[in-house]
Design a protein around this motif. Structure first.
Motif, PDB file in Angstrom:
ATOM      1  N   LEU A  10       5.565  -3.199  13.147  1.00  0.00           N
ATOM      2  CA  LEU A  10       5.068  -2.770  11.838  1.00  0.00           C
ATOM      3  C   LEU A  10       4.456  -1.383  11.924  1.00  0.00           C
ATOM      4  O   LEU A  10       4.653  -0.536  11.057  1.00  0.00           O
ATOM      5  N   SER A  61       3.949  -0.890   8.114  1.00  0.00           N
ATOM      6  CA  SER A  61       2.614  -1.435   7.908  1.00  0.00           C
ATOM      7  C   SER A  61       1.936  -0.856   6.676  1.00  0.00           C
ATOM      8  O   SER A  61       1.038  -1.464   6.115  1.00  0.00           O
ATOM      9  N   ARG A  62       2.396   0.311   6.218  1.00  0.00           N
ATOM     10  CA  ARG A  62       1.740   0.897   5.054  1.00  0.00           C
ATOM     11  C   ARG A  62       2.031   0.119   3.772  1.00  0.00           C
ATOM     12  O   ARG A  62       1.378   0.318   2.761  1.00  0.00           O
ATOM     13  N   TYR A  63       3.043  -0.737   3.816  1.00  0.00           N
ATOM     14  CA  TYR A  63       3.357  -1.510   2.614  1.00  0.00           C
ATOM     15  C   TYR A  63       2.554  -2.799   2.519  1.00  0.00           C
ATOM     16  O   TYR A  63       2.694  -3.539   1.567  1.00  0.00           O
ATOM     17  N   TRP A  83       4.445   5.811  -6.430  1.00  0.00           N
ATOM     18  CA  TRP A  83       5.507   5.089  -5.717  1.00  0.00           C
ATOM     19  C   TRP A  83       6.782   5.056  -6.538  1.00  0.00           C
ATOM     20  O   TRP A  83       6.759   4.818  -7.748  1.00  0.00           O
ATOM     21  N   ILE A  91      -3.328  -1.757   9.179  1.00  0.00           N
ATOM     22  CA  ILE A  91      -3.402  -1.816  10.625  1.00  0.00           C
ATOM     23  C   ILE A  91      -2.955  -0.508  11.235  1.00  0.00           C
ATOM     24  O   ILE A  91      -2.153   0.207  10.682  1.00  0.00           O
TER      25      ILE A  91
END
Lengths: 680, 203
Positions: A236, A242-244, B63, B194
């Motif tokens: 990710l 991972s940004r999503y 977006w 993360i």
């Protein structure tokens, strides 16, 4: 739908589960044109998450008679030099679906009254969902009535978060659970000074409330967590997918011993703060865990026990039975009978290594449910040009008789779409293709409850609990309890997932005994002592899911060499299998992938020194934020040297970090926002 | 988050039929460009532009659909934690207007119920080919309780206004919530993202 699908791609991916989505993203990112289809109307296949009404429709679909139909119309569209491999029309991976509703199904419009008088809920227990979702929506009260006041004024902002039945548990001190904007907005929406403030806390959640708040639920078909140093987290981050998504840390590891649910101390701080352990136990546990962290360095400690099971090995260590139990079941999460010492040590080490990366436990859970993850990879694929089409079934694979390779698919409109590579999820294959495959089954239960299995200061806990096997030979049951701040259930409820490998005929037979140990059916709840009360069960779903992991390619009949089969979810907690599989496939396709990276491996002549890590970071940061200035020569230099770095050794890693159009100019001229090389 | 150089961060999400000019709107606003003859969107994830409104720095994260709207296969996760939605149609394309109710259903299903939705009729530079009258669109947006604007990404008509007005409304909305909740930063989502950074460890 005016648009017609293009008829040629590099890769066709059938099924939008996690492994398929990862592969689709990887292929698309490496410059291949990808068509990604799913016959279902939703993303994720058996990895999906549903709103409550979405889940009810899903249940309905699988409760219908299912006889494994196949497509037939394609036969007329096949040439003489070709053969067709039919695909399945209807999914058959889900069986024994049973629903039990414990919550009151009265459509009472006066939920607020329930709090004042303890009304007999008149619970109806039925073996099916007898109410279609739409008809239930009408009769329900405002969400605010589900909330409860706090006496402490400083906790005022917590009001919308407070769980109904745990009102007295809240001390407003759970600062670690910050509110989402969503909840802030709801709070802003609450009429000020409404009688909520005076409402007593004994509010019962009815079935109609669950239905009305159904959108708040994101119920996973597959219950998994992410190991914070696991392959999926790595992927990710590397892929920037991972940004999503956003994640929450699992807050507690629980254990089940002698009928009680206990919190398992696992981090150093936990061990020292634990009130359950004696001083001596604390020392023993710390010593053992510290050893496990790098057990390979001290082979003498365990060499003699390599032939034993991990549980026998634990007995030889200076650990009380209590601690042995914790280590075996809650930390290593291994089986008492079959796990070897080495496997047990490895699992324990893995657990410990994952601790502290993002929080106090080794696990992360994606907000809005596990079903977000395949979708995030799909978005990545789409961003790099992948074409997406849900509710699009494929009738068959077309195989060229001479070469034995698959050359096209025929979709449900009869359109022929050709490609070089094909990725198919296992559930799409027919019985004919899978006649030699023996599938295992996973037993699953999804429960909606009104309290946590272990009350704590904060009602917003995410817990994982392993319930050891009841009788020898049966399997341990993994329980994941999610609170409403994970965005998977409505306020005042908990979503509980139970998973184990199937050993009896149905999921209900496998799991009901554990459910009964931990929860009280709603109807009986009235009789019990308030203090000792177990959480009430409001609603339960049981089903069996096929486990198609770990099946060797040879087991499938007549599989052309350029067709790759992806497995569905397995019964394990982590996502290792899914990610590993995608890695494997990318290796076998690597010649094909790497063609997209022709200049990536050209050594930059004359540069011996590596750029400073800080510059690389800046580069990656700017790159990821689309703010890289093409005229920034310093960064461009860094970029060219990054390719020499040892840390980016494998081609796949490279692939994830740098989309190939950076290397091959001209191919993607429309990629204006990251036009690094083009302008150089 | 206090280290960031903005006062507000909002996630704005564009939806609408393929070819109505969603990407052009974003690019006009964020980069001041209008790429002629652009095909389906490839490679655009989201774009960021920081604007200043009444002395406050507002970071807009805009977006794009990544082409998933073409076959009606937008992921639900696309809508998660969006603060505002820009629902776009093409004034020269009746079909793109007729699809709006379908889009609204999707919004209702997947987006947060407090999301601000703006209806945008794009391509007013092609007025001679107009198929959807302004009045019809106004009536529709009123009935749906949406803010409505007609734009031209090509001529840069109303594009700034669209995003700046939206930013203003998002700020005042966020203020209201802050007053009620006493929570400082309106960030999309509450979970953590993360990264490789790590602090404490077992040892």
């Amino acid at each position: 739908m005016a648009d017609k699908l293009p008829s040629e791609f590099d890769v066709v991916v059938i099924g939008t589960g996690l492994p398929e989505s990862i592969i689709a993203a990887a292929c698309s990112r490496s410059g291949q044109s990808v068509l990604h289809v799913d016959s279902r109307s939703y993303y994720g296949g058996n990895w999906a998450s549903f709103s409550f009404s979405g889940l009810l429709s899903w249940i309905k679909e699988y409760q219908e008679e299912n006889n494994g139909e196949e497509w037939t119309a394609w036969q007329e569209l096949i040439l003489e030099t070709e053969e067709g491999v039919a695909l399945r029309k209807k999914d058959q991976t889900i069986q024994h679906v049973e629903v039990i509703c414990y919550a009151s199904q009265d459509s009472d419009e006066h939920v607020e009254e329930v709090g004042a008088v303890q009304k007999n809920p008149g619970s109806v227990t039925s073996a099916s969902t007898n109410d279609p979702p739409d008809s239930m929506v009408t009769a329900c009260s405002d969400t605010s009535e589900l909330t409860t006041p706090l006496s402490e004024p400083e906790a005022a902002r917590e009001v919308p978060d407070v769980d109904v039945t745990l009102g007295n548990e809240n001390h407003g001190g759970d600062t670690d659970c910050s509110q989402s904007p969503l909840e802030q907005e709801k709070a802003g929406n609450l009429p000020v000074g409404e009688d909520v403030v005076d409402a007593p806390k004994k509010n019962r959640i009815t079935y109609s409330q669950i239905v009305k708040e159904g959108r708040r639920f994101n119920i996973d078909l597959t219950s998994k967590l992410l190991y914070s140093r696991g392959l999926l987290i790595d992927l990710l981050i590397k892929s920037n997918v991972s940004r999503y998504a956003e994640f929450k840390n699992v807050t507690r590891i629980l254990g089940y011993q002698e009928g009680n649910v206990l919190q398992v101390p696992c981090s150093r701080a936990d061990v020292f703060n634990s009130k359950k352990l004696t001083m001596v136990e604390k020392r023993m546990l710390m010593k053992f865990l510290t050893f496990c962290l790098d057990y390979e360095q001290q082979p003498d400690e365990y060499k003699a026990y390599e032939e034993c099971t991990f549980s026998e090995y634990l007995k030889t260590q200076k650990l009380t039975p209590n601690l042995q139990h914790f280590v075996l079941h809650s930390i290593a999460m291994t089986s008492e009978e079959s796990t070897s010492t080495l496997d047990g040590l490895r699992e324990t080490q893995n657990f410990l290594r994952c601790l502290g990366r993002y929080g106090n436990t080794p696990f992360l859970f994606p907000l809005y449910g596990q079903g977000e993850l395949p979708q995030c990879f799909c978005r990545m694929c789409a961003v790099f040009g992948g074409t997406y089409c849900l509710s699009h079934a494929v009738q068959c694979l077309v195989v060229d008789k001479e070469s034995g390779k698959c050359k096209a698919i025929i979709d449900h409109f009869g359109q022929r779409i050709s490609a070089k590579y094909f990725i198919v999820e296992d559930s799409y294959l027919t019985e004919k293709t899978c006649s030699n495959v023996t599938y295992r089954q996973i037993s699953r239960a999804v429960l909606i409850t009104d309290q946590s299995v272990l009350k704590a200061d904060s009602d917003q806990q995410i817990s994982i609990l392993t319930v050891p096997p009841v009788e020898p030979g049966s399997e341990a049951v993994r329980v994941v309890e999610l609170c409403s701040s994970t965005m998977t259930c409505m306020k005042g409820t908990y979503l509980v997932h139970l998973t184990c490998p199937s050993s009896k005929k149905t999921a209900r037979e496998d799991l009901e005994s554990v459910v009964q140990k931990l929860f009280t059916p709603y109807a009986e709840a009235e009789l019990e002592n308030e203090e000792l009360k177990k959480p009430n069960l409001l609603w339960a779903l049981y089903f069996n899911m096929r486990d198609s992991s770990d099946i060797s390619r040879e087991c499938y009949n007549d599989l052309p060499s350029n067709v790759y089969v992806c497995c569905g979810p397995d019964g394990f907690l982590g996502n290792k299998n899914a990610v590993k599989q995608t890695g494997m496939y990318s290796c076998s396709m690597s010649s094909f992938w790497n063609s997209a990276l022709p200049c990536a491996y050209k050594p930059t002549s004359g540069t011996t020194s590596s750029p400073k890590p800080s510059l690389i970071l800046i580069f990656l940061l700017k790159f990821s934020q689309n703010t890289l200035d093409p005229s920034d020569t310093l960064l461009r230099n860094v970029f060219s040297r990054v390719l020499d770095l040892n840390s980016l050794s494998s081609a796949t890693e490279m692939l994830w970090l740098f989309p190939p159009y950076l290397f091959s100019q001209g191919q993607h001229n429309s990629l204006h926002n990251r036009c690094l090389i083009k302008n150089c | 988050m206090s280290m960031e150089d903005y006062d507000f961060l909002f996630k704005i999400v564009l939806i609408g039929n393929a070819g109505v000019g969603k990407t052009c709107l974003v690019r006009r606003f964020t980069q001041g460009l209008f790429p002629p003859g652009q095909g389906a969107t490839i490679g655009v994830d989201f774009m960021i532009k920081t604007v200043e409104i009444n002395g406050e720095k507002v970071k807009l994260q805009i977006w794009d659909t990544a082409g998933q709207e073409r076959f009606r296969s937008i992921t639900q996760s696309y809508y998660r934690s969006a603060n505002a939605l820009i629902l776009t149609y093409d004034i020269t394309c009746e079909e793109s207007f007729r699809c709006l109710p379908e889009w609204l259903r999707e919004i209702e299903q997947y987006a947060s119920n407090k999301v601000i939705t703006v209806l945008v009729g794009n391509k007013i530079d092609l007025a001679e080919r107009r198929e959807v009258s302004q009045q019809r669109a106004e009536e529709f947006s009123e009935a749906q309780d949406m803010y409505y604007l007609e734009t031209s990404a090509k001529e840069s008509d109303n594009v700034e206004k669209l995003f700046l007005d939206l930013a203003c409304r998002l700020i005042s909305e966020a203020r209201q919530n802050t007053l009620v909740n006493n929570v400082a930063s309106p960030l999309p989502g509450e979970g953590k993202s993360i990264s490789y950074l790590t602090c404490c460890n077992f040892n």
